[in-house]
Design an enzyme around this catalytic site. Structure first.
Site, PDB file in Angstrom:
ATOM      1  N   GLY A 224      -2.145   6.828  10.052  1.00 35.98           N
ATOM      2  CA  GLY A 224      -2.304   8.261  10.241  1.00 35.98           C
ATOM      3  C   GLY A 224      -3.085   8.886   9.099  1.00 35.98           C
ATOM      4  N   GLY A 226      -4.216  11.747   5.950  1.00 37.48           N
ATOM      5  CA  GLY A 226      -3.727  12.577   4.867  1.00 37.48           C
ATOM      6  C   GLY A 226      -2.867  11.894   3.829  1.00 37.48           C
ATOM      7  CB  CYS A 251      -3.009   2.310   7.632  1.00 39.29           C
ATOM      8  SG  CYS A 251      -4.374   3.083   6.738  1.00 39.29           S
ATOM      9  N   GLY A 295      -7.592   6.780   2.259  1.00 42.41           N
ATOM     10  CA  GLY A 295      -8.033   7.389   1.013  1.00 42.41           C
ATOM     11  C   GLY A 295      -6.943   7.459  -0.033  1.00 42.41           C
ATOM     12  CG  PHE A 296      -3.815   9.311  -0.187  1.00 45.78           C
ATOM     13  CD1 PHE A 296      -3.441  10.101  -1.257  1.00 45.78           C
ATOM     14  CD2 PHE A 296      -4.519   9.894   0.853  1.00 45.78           C
ATOM     15  CE1 PHE A 296      -3.762  11.449  -1.288  1.00 45.78           C
ATOM     16  CE2 PHE A 296      -4.853  11.242   0.839  1.00 45.78           C
ATOM     17  CZ  PHE A 296      -4.473  12.020  -0.243  1.00 45.78           C
ATOM     18  CG  HIS A 336      -6.404   0.087  10.755  1.00 43.09           C
ATOM     19  ND1 HIS A 336      -5.533   0.953  11.387  1.00 43.09           N
ATOM     20  CD2 HIS A 336      -6.902   0.770   9.696  1.00 43.09           C
ATOM     21  CE1 HIS A 336      -5.511   2.100  10.755  1.00 43.09           C
ATOM     22  NE2 HIS A 336      -6.334   2.026   9.720  1.00 43.09           N
ATOM     23  CD  GLU A 338      -5.123  -1.018  14.395  1.00 43.18           C
ATOM     24  OE1 GLU A 338      -5.850  -0.154  13.866  1.00 43.18           O
ATOM     25  OE2 GLU A 338      -4.174  -1.557  13.785  1.00 43.18           O
TER      26      GLU A 338
END
Length: 360
Positions: A224, A226, A251, A295-296, A336, A338
């Site tokens: 997801g 943020g 992730c 990004g984290f 990922h 998948e």
């Protein structure tokens, strides 16, 4: 006739090109992805919510758009930056052009941009806030929009992409897993269904007691968008279920699991976004080429005195790519498996998930 479009960055840079897609103005964090293919999967990936996506590969749109490649119900990125967009795609599954696709979801695109220059700028200075316009607007006004928008760390993006009510798929299957939906990609759900695992997709704020009411055999914490530190409800759920169910994270899911056990998170300079990231398994020595979009990441040093250990690392920068709990059936990967888009090297993690589900 193509209209002029503009891109403004928070450092004062203003780039001009040709507009395509929808005539509008959008803001977001400008990031780059290095995949040579997969623009449909990337644009529809919920993890790009809040971000203006730029492709480092120069030609986009050449094989068109097919809904078979969607990873959600539509485009989630805020805008698309390309060197060149192809208006006449060629592919047997193509249903429409890239420009029409963006127009359908009211997303602006800008082409004719020096994406090499912009990529080098982001690598040097980090991901930046930006604003993209395919309408007439003064440079100063567009720059103001870029600068004054909220930092991505302060936006509850997961809330914008998570399901609002439970969705049950594959009820006929013998096994059942719950998915804590923080912005899951369709390929992840399909990977479970393909292995005859029924899926209950639940909003990320679902309490652990409600989850147990579905009588699941395991839980997947999804990818997801943020900052994971804003998804405290999901971390608390993992903590409460850690001794009740096998748990696997992808992730953002890895970051949420690590937070549940006390690890720390930090924002990366420009993140990992592409389909060629090399990851080494520290237990086997095997290297997989992986698809990534984040990004984290986890501060590996913060895990040293915790019951979770780093089991995989990125060979480019050494960041944590996999976690395992020392005693409980809890593990995760930062990439990922998948493969939507991306290589299939790590697809076996869904087989591992099935085996652990059966065992426990």
């Amino acid at each position: 006739m193509l209209k002029e479009a503009k891109l403004a960055l928070e450092d004062g840079t203003i780039l001009k090109g040709e507009g395509f897609g929808f005539e509008t103005i959008k803001t977001g964090e400008v990031v780059f992805a290095t995949g040579m293919t997969g623009y449909v999967e990337s644009l529809t990936d919920p993890s790009y919510k809040g971000q203006i996506l730029m492709s480092t590969y120069p030609l986009q749109g050449n094989y068109g758009i097919s809904r078979d490649w969607f990873q959600s119900d539509g485009i989630k990125a805020e805008g698309f930056i390309v060197r060149e967009q192809n208006s006449h795609p060629s592919h047997r599954l193509s249903e429409e052009s890239l420009s029409d696709f963006l127009g359908e979801y009211k997303i602006p695109g800008i082409s004719g941009i020096d994406t090499r220059f912009l990529t080098l700028k982001i690598r040097r200075h980090g991901a930046m806030k930006g604003a993209i316009s395919t309408q007439e607007i003064d440079d100063e006004e567009l720059l103001k929009l870029a600068v004054e928008q909220e930092n991505i760390e302060n936006i509850d993006l997961v809330d914008k992409v998570s399901v609002k009510k439970p969705q049950i798929l594959g009820e006929e299957y013998k096994h059942r897993a719950v998915v804590l939906d923080c912005g899951i990609k369709r390929n992840s759900i399909n990977a479970l269904l393909k292995r005859d695992i029924g899926v209950v997709v639940l909003p990320y704020k679902t309490s652990y007691k409600e989850i147990l009411d579905y009588d699941p055999e395991a839980m997947l914490v999804s990818s997801g968008p943020g900052d994971p530190t804003r998804v405290t409800e999901a971390a608390n759920t993992v903590k409460n279920l850690s001794e009740k169910l096998p748990i696997f994270g992808i992730c953002l899911g890895q970051q949420i699991i690590s937070l549940a056990f006390g690890a720390k998170i930090y924002k990366m300079k420009f993140g990992h976004r592409g389909i060629n990231q090399p990851v080494k398994d520290l237990n086997t020595g095997k290297v997989n080429i992986t698809s990534q979009n984040h990004g984290f990441t986890i501060d590996s040093d913060s895990c040293k005195d915790l019951p979770i250990k780093v089991t995989q690392i990125n060979l480019n920068d050494g960041t944590a790519e996999g976690l395992e709990h020392e005693e409980l059936p809890i593990s995760s990967v930062q990439y990922h498996p998948e493969a939507g888009p991306g290589p299939h090297d790590s697809d076996h993690y869904f087989d591992n998930f099935l085996n652990i589900l059966k065992k426990y």
